[in-house]
Design a protein around this motif. Sequence first.
Motif, PDB file in Angstrom:
ATOM      1  N   PRO A   1       0.809  -1.239   0.000  1.00 22.47           N
ATOM      2  CA  PRO A   1       0.000   0.000   0.000  1.00 22.47           C
ATOM      3  C   PRO A   1       0.831   1.273   0.000  1.00 22.47           C
ATOM      4  CG  PRO A   1      -0.049  -1.052   2.159  1.00 22.47           C
ATOM      5  CD  PRO A   1       0.642  -2.018   1.242  1.00 22.47           C
ATOM      6  N   SER A   6      -2.913   4.001 -10.057  1.00 24.73           N
ATOM      7  CA  SER A   6      -3.246   3.977  -8.628  1.00 24.73           C
ATOM      8  C   SER A   6      -4.630   4.526  -8.326  1.00 24.73           C
ATOM      9  CB  SER A   6      -2.201   4.777  -7.837  1.00 24.73           C
ATOM     10  OG  SER A   6      -0.902   4.283  -8.060  1.00 24.73           O
ATOM     11  N   GLY A  48      -5.909  -3.285  -8.429  1.00 28.38           N
ATOM     12  CA  GLY A  48      -5.319  -3.743  -7.179  1.00 28.38           C
ATOM     13  C   GLY A  48      -5.647  -5.192  -6.884  1.00 28.38           C
TER      14      GLY A  48
END
Length: 273
Positions: free
Chosen positions: A125, A141, A148
């Motif tokens: 993270p 991102s 993710g």
Amino acid sequence: MADSESSVRRRKPETSSPKTKKASAVTEPEPVDSEEEIVQKKPVAPKKRIEEEDAYSPYVDVLRVLTFLFLASCALSYLISSGETFFWGMKNPPNYLKADWWKTKLRGPLYLTPEELSAYDGTDPTKPIYLAINGTIYDVSVNPRTYGPGGSYQYFAGADASRSYVTGCFAEDRTADMRGVEEMFLPLDDPSIDRHWSKAELAALKAKELEEAKQKVFDGLEHWVKFFANSQKYNFVGYVKRPEGWPGTEPVRPLCDVAQKQRMKRKIPGQEG
């Protein structure tokens, strides 16, 4: 004679004495203007009137109108765009409002090896999520739910998975090696059908099919290359560093099952369509 005496004896009309007037003034005073009425009736001096007129500025009214229009515009844009405005916050702000975009511009492009790129797959993270396509790296991102861990396209993160964009085999084809992908667009050989062409005709037909298949691979990959290059959400980061002689240093991958299953047999001449 009697008339004369009568006229003499006729009383003169009484005249009011000063005392009587004073008493009348006391008992029945005339109405007096109040202090407020006196102030209102007092004429304004021309000099003061001019000063008051000079003190008035139309810019105050203009400022009020502009303020109203500005607030009304903000409220209207908020309702129309569901909050996607400059003042109400934007999910996808332009690049010049992104700090990472400016950092990239000032820093210059990064050059990462495939091993270094794998560290930006979203599992850490503290690091951004990077993906690469056709050797170019982008920061994705802003969309962790997709790229993710657990996302539908998590296999694209931390790698150059150009091959999988065309084949659709996300887990199996996490590589930029495009060799052999054109096979998925080539017809299957079948002697019972291929006998309808002469040997020379079949060779020419296969050459044409191969050319068309390579074009389909190019077009399929180019679509995604342009998608990321023109995206307002994903920022350019840099390039993937490949070892010398790549991809010849690796074996050619076989076509994945999903791509292999979509291949069809040639159609007999006259039965196309």
